[in-house]
Design a protein around this motif. Structure first.
Motif, PDB file in Angstrom:
ATOM      1  N   ASN A 189      -0.194  -1.317   8.831  1.00 57.25           N
ATOM      2  CA  ASN A 189       0.381  -1.491   7.467  1.00 57.25           C
ATOM      3  C   ASN A 189       1.811  -1.136   7.334  1.00 57.25           C
ATOM      4  OD1 ASN A 189      -2.249  -2.608   6.530  1.00 57.25           O
ATOM      5  ND2 ASN A 189      -3.182  -0.327   6.211  1.00 57.25           N
ATOM      6  N   VAL A 190       2.452  -0.213   8.003  1.00 59.63           N
ATOM      7  CA  VAL A 190       3.959   0.031   7.775  1.00 59.63           C
ATOM      8  C   VAL A 190       4.465  -1.402   8.369  1.00 59.63           C
ATOM      9  CG1 VAL A 190       5.711   1.299   8.770  1.00 59.63           C
ATOM     10  CG2 VAL A 190       3.818   2.623   7.840  1.00 59.63           C
ATOM     11  N   GLU A 191       4.238  -1.762   9.535  1.00 56.45           N
ATOM     12  CA  GLU A 191       4.865  -2.948  10.110  1.00 56.45           C
ATOM     13  C   GLU A 191       4.579  -4.306   9.044  1.00 56.45           C
ATOM     14  OE1 GLU A 191       4.008  -3.759  14.111  1.00 56.45           O
ATOM     15  OE2 GLU A 191       4.481  -1.634  14.724  1.00 56.45           O
ATOM     16  N   PHE A 192       3.603  -4.400   8.582  1.00 57.16           N
ATOM     17  CA  PHE A 192       3.114  -5.557   7.790  1.00 57.16           C
ATOM     18  C   PHE A 192       3.942  -5.487   6.422  1.00 57.16           C
ATOM     19  CE2 PHE A 192       0.429  -7.571   4.432  1.00 57.16           C
ATOM     20  CZ  PHE A 192       0.551  -8.947   5.005  1.00 57.16           C
ATOM     21  N   CYS A 193       4.049  -4.336   5.878  1.00 58.01           N
ATOM     22  CA  CYS A 193       4.824  -4.370   4.526  1.00 58.01           C
ATOM     23  C   CYS A 193       6.322  -4.449   4.806  1.00 58.01           C
ATOM     24  CB  CYS A 193       4.495  -2.594   4.306  1.00 58.01           C
ATOM     25  SG  CYS A 193       5.669  -2.203   2.628  1.00 58.01           S
ATOM     26  N   LEU A 223       0.733  -1.077  -0.029  1.00 59.53           N
ATOM     27  CA  LEU A 223       0.040  -0.019   0.117  1.00 59.53           C
ATOM     28  C   LEU A 223       0.880   1.061   0.189  1.00 59.53           C
ATOM     29  CD1 LEU A 223      -2.439  -1.165   2.763  1.00 59.53           C
ATOM     30  CD2 LEU A 223      -2.803  -1.105   0.220  1.00 59.53           C
ATOM     31  N   PHE A 224       2.171   1.217  -0.225  1.00 59.99           N
ATOM     32  CA  PHE A 224       3.273   2.281  -0.274  1.00 59.99           C
ATOM     33  C   PHE A 224       3.772   2.315  -1.429  1.00 59.99           C
ATOM     34  CE2 PHE A 224       2.402   0.511   3.867  1.00 59.99           C
ATOM     35  CZ  PHE A 224       2.510   1.690   4.752  1.00 59.99           C
ATOM     36  N   GLU A 225       4.530   3.253  -1.679  1.00 57.81           N
ATOM     37  CA  GLU A 225       5.608   3.595  -2.597  1.00 57.81           C
ATOM     38  C   GLU A 225       6.836   3.196  -1.992  1.00 57.81           C
ATOM     39  OE1 GLU A 225       7.198   4.504  -6.313  1.00 57.81           O
ATOM     40  OE2 GLU A 225       5.087   4.605  -5.819  1.00 57.81           O
ATOM     41  N   LEU A 226       7.514   2.023  -2.417  1.00 60.93           N
ATOM     42  CA  LEU A 226       8.586   1.602  -2.112  1.00 60.93           C
ATOM     43  C   LEU A 226       9.970   2.086  -2.591  1.00 60.93           C
ATOM     44  CD1 LEU A 226       7.403  -2.148  -1.481  1.00 60.93           C
ATOM     45  CD2 LEU A 226       7.669  -0.280   0.008  1.00 60.93           C
ATOM     46  N   GLU A 254      -4.274   4.860   2.473  1.00 62.16           N
ATOM     47  CA  GLU A 254      -5.380   3.971   2.897  1.00 62.16           C
ATOM     48  C   GLU A 254      -5.682   4.610   4.356  1.00 62.16           C
ATOM     49  OE1 GLU A 254      -6.829   1.809   1.337  1.00 62.16           O
ATOM     50  OE2 GLU A 254      -5.528   2.206  -0.675  1.00 62.16           O
ATOM     51  N   ASP A 255      -6.571   3.677   4.954  1.00 61.61           N
ATOM     52  CA  ASP A 255      -7.210   4.419   6.560  1.00 61.61           C
ATOM     53  C   ASP A 255      -5.972   4.819   7.327  1.00 61.61           C
ATOM     54  OD1 ASP A 255      -8.364   4.586   8.832  1.00 61.61           O
ATOM     55  OD2 ASP A 255      -9.560   2.645   8.560  1.00 61.61           O
ATOM     56  N   PRO A 256      -5.978   6.087   7.796  1.00 61.56           N
ATOM     57  CA  PRO A 256      -5.036   6.428   8.659  1.00 61.56           C
ATOM     58  C   PRO A 256      -4.944   5.285   9.941  1.00 61.56           C
ATOM     59  CG  PRO A 256      -6.099   8.279   7.799  1.00 61.56           C
ATOM     60  CD  PRO A 256      -6.975   6.940   7.293  1.00 61.56           C
ATOM     61  N   ALA A 257      -6.064   5.141  10.439  1.00 62.30           N
ATOM     62  CA  ALA A 257      -6.430   4.397  11.815  1.00 62.30           C
ATOM     63  C   ALA A 257      -5.457   2.977  11.729  1.00 62.30           C
ATOM     64  CB  ALA A 257      -7.559   4.007  11.968  1.00 62.30           C
ATOM     65  N   LEU A 258      -5.186   2.586  10.332  1.00 67.93           N
ATOM     66  CA  LEU A 258      -4.354   1.229  10.203  1.00 67.93           C
ATOM     67  C   LEU A 258      -2.800   1.481   9.717  1.00 67.93           C
ATOM     68  CD1 LEU A 258      -7.176  -0.810   8.209  1.00 67.93           C
ATOM     69  CD2 LEU A 258      -6.488  -1.124  10.542  1.00 67.93           C
TER      70      LEU A 258
END
Length: 84
Positions: free
Chosen positions: A61-65, A32-35, A53-57
């Motif tokens: 999502n950073v850790e998942f990515c 969900l990011f520009e890598l 995406e949803d700021p609450a997540l």
């Protein structure tokens, strides 16, 4: 484990070439990011920016990515990637 992307990564000449190839096709990574990779001498930094995406997540999502990228790197190297 990673289909055509995995085969392409495994056939890359160097680990750095494999990382650059993976980041050229972010849709295949499902991110969900520009890598990007940023080099500063002896270190290489993964950068994940432009999250829309949803700021609450965001933190999740950073850790998942980044963890997903680490697992791919571990698999390519055949051993754990040492991180700082």
């Amino acid at each position: 484990s990673y289909g055509m992307l995995g085969y392409a990564l495994l056939t890359s000449a160097t680990f750095g070439d494999a990382l650059r190839l993976a980041l050229r096709y972010p849709a295949l990574l499902g991110t969900l990011f520009e890598l990007s990779l940023e080099e500063d001498g002896q270190r290489v930094w993964f950068s994940a920016t432009d999250y829309r995406e949803d700021p609450a997540l965001g933190a999740f999502n950073v850790e998942f990515c980044l963890l997903s990228l680490k697992v791919i790197c571990d698999d390519l190297l055949g051993q754990p990637l040492p991180l700082l």
